[in-house]
Design a protein around this motif. Structure first.
Motif, PDB file in Angstrom:
ATOM      1  N   ALA A 158       0.830  -1.203   0.000  1.00  0.00           N
ATOM      2  CA  ALA A 158       0.000   0.000   0.000  1.00  0.00           C
ATOM      3  C   ALA A 158       0.869   1.259   0.000  1.00  0.00           C
ATOM      4  O   ALA A 158       0.582   2.234  -0.703  1.00  0.00           O
ATOM      5  CB  ALA A 158      -0.920   0.000   1.219  1.00  0.00           C
ATOM      6  N   LEU A 159       1.934   1.246   0.791  1.00  0.00           N
ATOM      7  CA  LEU A 159       2.844   2.389   0.821  1.00  0.00           C
ATOM      8  C   LEU A 159       3.562   2.555  -0.515  1.00  0.00           C
ATOM      9  O   LEU A 159       3.814   3.677  -0.962  1.00  0.00           O
ATOM     10  CB  LEU A 159       3.862   2.221   1.955  1.00  0.00           C
ATOM     11  CG  LEU A 159       3.318   2.354   3.376  1.00  0.00           C
ATOM     12  CD1 LEU A 159       4.417   2.036   4.397  1.00  0.00           C
ATOM     13  CD2 LEU A 159       2.769   3.761   3.620  1.00  0.00           C
ATOM     14  N   GLN A 164       3.936   6.075  -5.337  1.00  0.00           N
ATOM     15  CA  GLN A 164       3.900   6.271  -6.783  1.00  0.00           C
ATOM     16  C   GLN A 164       2.922   7.360  -7.215  1.00  0.00           C
ATOM     17  O   GLN A 164       3.042   7.898  -8.322  1.00  0.00           O
ATOM     18  CB  GLN A 164       3.567   4.952  -7.473  1.00  0.00           C
ATOM     19  CG  GLN A 164       4.677   3.906  -7.360  1.00  0.00           C
ATOM     20  CD  GLN A 164       4.345   2.649  -8.122  1.00  0.00           C
ATOM     21  OE1 GLN A 164       4.045   2.683  -9.316  1.00  0.00           O
ATOM     22  NE2 GLN A 164       4.397   1.513  -7.438  1.00  0.00           N
ATOM     23  N   PHE A 165       1.968   7.695  -6.367  1.00  0.00           N
ATOM     24  CA  PHE A 165       1.064   8.805  -6.675  1.00  0.00           C
ATOM     25  C   PHE A 165       1.863  10.071  -6.969  1.00  0.00           C
ATOM     26  O   PHE A 165       1.565  10.809  -7.911  1.00  0.00           O
ATOM     27  CB  PHE A 165       0.118   9.041  -5.493  1.00  0.00           C
ATOM     28  CG  PHE A 165      -0.677  10.319  -5.590  1.00  0.00           C
ATOM     29  CD1 PHE A 165      -1.803  10.401  -6.396  1.00  0.00           C
ATOM     30  CD2 PHE A 165      -0.295  11.442  -4.875  1.00  0.00           C
ATOM     31  CE1 PHE A 165      -2.533  11.578  -6.490  1.00  0.00           C
ATOM     32  CE2 PHE A 165      -1.012  12.630  -4.959  1.00  0.00           C
ATOM     33  CZ  PHE A 165      -2.135  12.696  -5.771  1.00  0.00           C
ATOM     34  N   MET A 182      16.268   6.251  -5.915  1.00  0.00           N
ATOM     35  CA  MET A 182      14.818   6.256  -5.804  1.00  0.00           C
ATOM     36  C   MET A 182      14.153   6.452  -7.163  1.00  0.00           C
ATOM     37  O   MET A 182      14.711   7.096  -8.055  1.00  0.00           O
ATOM     38  CB  MET A 182      14.363   7.383  -4.872  1.00  0.00           C
ATOM     39  CG  MET A 182      15.028   7.396  -3.509  1.00  0.00           C
ATOM     40  SD  MET A 182      14.541   5.998  -2.495  1.00  0.00           S
ATOM     41  CE  MET A 182      12.817   6.395  -2.171  1.00  0.00           C
ATOM     42  N   ASP A 183      12.962   5.890  -7.291  1.00  0.00           N
ATOM     43  CA  ASP A 183      12.140   6.233  -8.450  1.00  0.00           C
ATOM     44  C   ASP A 183      11.658   7.659  -8.232  1.00  0.00           C
ATOM     45  O   ASP A 183      11.264   8.033  -7.132  1.00  0.00           O
ATOM     46  CB  ASP A 183      10.951   5.278  -8.553  1.00  0.00           C
ATOM     47  CG  ASP A 183      10.298   5.315  -9.921  1.00  0.00           C
ATOM     48  OD1 ASP A 183      10.793   6.034 -10.802  1.00  0.00           O
ATOM     49  OD2 ASP A 183       9.280   4.607 -10.113  1.00  0.00           O
ATOM     50  N   THR A 184      11.694   8.450  -9.267  1.00  0.00           N
ATOM     51  CA  THR A 184      11.360   9.874  -9.175  1.00  0.00           C
ATOM     52  C   THR A 184      10.375  10.229 -10.288  1.00  0.00           C
ATOM     53  O   THR A 184      10.174   9.446 -11.216  1.00  0.00           O
ATOM     54  CB  THR A 184      12.619  10.738  -9.334  1.00  0.00           C
ATOM     55  OG1 THR A 184      13.131  10.547 -10.670  1.00  0.00           O
ATOM     56  CG2 THR A 184      13.682  10.379  -8.312  1.00  0.00           C
ATOM     57  N   GLY A 204      10.585   0.259 -11.643  1.00  0.00           N
ATOM     58  CA  GLY A 204      10.634   0.331 -10.190  1.00  0.00           C
ATOM     59  C   GLY A 204       9.453   1.061  -9.577  1.00  0.00           C
ATOM     60  O   GLY A 204       8.852   1.940 -10.197  1.00  0.00           O
ATOM     61  N   GLY A 205       9.123   0.683  -8.338  1.00  0.00           N
ATOM     62  CA  GLY A 205       8.059   1.353  -7.610  1.00  0.00           C
ATOM     63  C   GLY A 205       8.597   2.472  -6.758  1.00  0.00           C
ATOM     64  O   GLY A 205       8.380   3.654  -7.017  1.00  0.00           O
ATOM     65  N   VAL A 206       9.348   2.117  -5.716  1.00  0.00           N
ATOM     66  CA  VAL A 206       9.980   3.099  -4.833  1.00  0.00           C
ATOM     67  C   VAL A 206      11.454   3.264  -5.186  1.00  0.00           C
ATOM     68  O   VAL A 206      11.966   4.373  -5.261  1.00  0.00           O
ATOM     69  CB  VAL A 206       9.831   2.689  -3.352  1.00  0.00           C
ATOM     70  CG1 VAL A 206      10.618   3.639  -2.443  1.00  0.00           C
ATOM     71  CG2 VAL A 206       8.354   2.675  -2.942  1.00  0.00           C
ATOM     72  N   PHE A 207      12.140   2.153  -5.418  1.00  0.00           N
ATOM     73  CA  PHE A 207      13.571   2.182  -5.716  1.00  0.00           C
ATOM     74  C   PHE A 207      13.816   1.954  -7.210  1.00  0.00           C
ATOM     75  O   PHE A 207      13.184   1.090  -7.822  1.00  0.00           O
ATOM     76  CB  PHE A 207      14.313   1.124  -4.906  1.00  0.00           C
ATOM     77  CG  PHE A 207      14.165   1.277  -3.418  1.00  0.00           C
ATOM     78  CD1 PHE A 207      14.760   2.344  -2.748  1.00  0.00           C
ATOM     79  CD2 PHE A 207      13.419   0.374  -2.681  1.00  0.00           C
ATOM     80  CE1 PHE A 207      14.612   2.502  -1.379  1.00  0.00           C
ATOM     81  CE2 PHE A 207      13.270   0.513  -1.311  1.00  0.00           C
ATOM     82  CZ  PHE A 207      13.871   1.580  -0.659  1.00  0.00           C
ATOM     83  N   ILE A 208      14.752   2.711  -7.759  1.00  0.00           N
ATOM     84  CA  ILE A 208      15.113   2.560  -9.172  1.00  0.00           C
ATOM     85  C   ILE A 208      16.305   1.615  -9.332  1.00  0.00           C
ATOM     86  O   ILE A 208      16.699   1.274 -10.451  1.00  0.00           O
ATOM     87  CB  ILE A 208      15.441   3.946  -9.798  1.00  0.00           C
ATOM     88  CG1 ILE A 208      15.247   3.914 -11.326  1.00  0.00           C
ATOM     89  CG2 ILE A 208      16.853   4.402  -9.431  1.00  0.00           C
ATOM     90  CD1 ILE A 208      13.827   3.757 -11.757  1.00  0.00           C
ATOM     91  N   ILE A 209      16.870   1.167  -8.210  1.00  0.00           N
ATOM     92  CA  ILE A 209      18.073   0.321  -8.263  1.00  0.00           C
ATOM     93  C   ILE A 209      17.802  -1.007  -8.964  1.00  0.00           C
ATOM     94  O   ILE A 209      18.708  -1.577  -9.571  1.00  0.00           O
ATOM     95  CB  ILE A 209      18.650   0.057  -6.853  1.00  0.00           C
ATOM     96  CG1 ILE A 209      17.569  -0.497  -5.922  1.00  0.00           C
ATOM     97  CG2 ILE A 209      19.256   1.327  -6.270  1.00  0.00           C
ATOM     98  CD1 ILE A 209      18.090  -0.880  -4.543  1.00  0.00           C
TER      99      ILE A 209
END
Length: 277
Positions: A158-159, A164-165, A182-184, A204-209
């Motif tokens: 959920a977080l 991603q919003f 981070m994903d930006t 990626g969702g939160v991390f771009i790694i």
């Protein structure tokens, strides 16, 4: 989780509404044309339907995770370290769920709606298929079998989606060193691009790694063209929700691209056709 955030739901929605209004004002003053009235209303109706679908499928999702959690040989405790591990694991799983959704036609049927928006703005973030909850918990079964607490898995996912919003906007430029981890908004604009260089990048969702580790990363280097590569689809929410499934089940054409037996090519046909045009 519902008990914890339920009482704050109105305030959360109000906060999101304020951000959307602020972005609309920014777009108008800067003449960015980030919003289209009909598309925005379609996005909001899709969002309403998605919220309703969460109530319908919540029991199913928790049953799936709970069943496999009971099969786990170990059960990890509820503490900060395990939550951090769960959050990272959920993001890793999301990367593969998202990536497979672009290369396997049955999952693209659910995901197509999200890429059909012709404008990048905060309302496009919730352009989500009403039936996606049927498949999403299946990808988190390994996390449950690993012994990660079910409630931690649900909260982490959920977080992840909530984060991603904030990625669906043109109001934020590149963020320097943050872009490396981070994903930006910049990275996610690339993901929504129909430009040939941007297709199937930045999952990626939160991390771009994860994208950097698995060679799917692409920085924003040229102006992004949004939407499906076949162009505008519809303003009708029901058509938008159903179109992916219609494409999935309709007979293949005689086009060499459509006759390909490779899942990636069959899903990417829409993208390739636009690039060729």
């Amino acid at each position: 989780m519902k008990n914890h955030i339920g009482q704050y739901r109105v305030y959360i929605l109000l906060f999101l509404f304020v951000l959307i209004v602020a972005e609309i004002i920014w777009s108008w003053k800067k003449e960015k044309e980030a919003y289209n009235v009909k598309e925005t209303f379609a996005n909001l109706l899709i969002f309403a339907g998605f919220q309703f679908s969460k109530f319908i499928f919540a029991g199913y999702q928790l049953t799936i995770l709970g069943f496999f959690a009971n099969l786990a040989p170990i059960k990890l405790p509820h503490n900060a370290f395990v939550f951090g591990l769960t959050f990272i694991t959920a993001d890793f799983i999301y990367y593969w769920f998202h990536r497979i959704s672009h290369v396997w036609k049955p999952l693209w049927a659910f995901h197509l709606i999200h890429h059909s928006a012709m404008h990048m703005n905060l309302t496009a973030a919730y352009r989500l298929n009403w039936f996606s909850a049927i498949v999403s918990p299946l990808f988190f079964i390994p996390a449950a079998l690993f012994g990660l607490p079910t409630d931690f898995i649900v909260i982490s996912y959920a977080l992840n989606l909530s984060y991603q919003f904030f990625l669906h906007t043109e109001a934020v430029g590149k963020l320097g060193l943050i872009e490396q981890v981070m994903d930006t908004p910049s990275s996610h604009r690339v993901h929504h691009g129909s430009n040939p260089i941007y297709i199937d990048k930045n999952f990626g969702g939160v991390f771009i790694i994860w994208d950097k580790l698995f060679a799917t990363y692409q920085p924003e280097t040229e102006k992004v063209r949004y939407g499906l590569t076949t162009g505008f689809l519809s303003y009708n929410p029901f058509r938008l929700v159903a179109q992916g499934f219609i494409n999935w089940f309709k007979p293949k054409s005689s086009s060499p691209l459509n006759n390909s037996s490779t899942p990636h090519l069959s899903v990417s046909t829409e993208k390739q056709e636009h690039a060729l045009n």
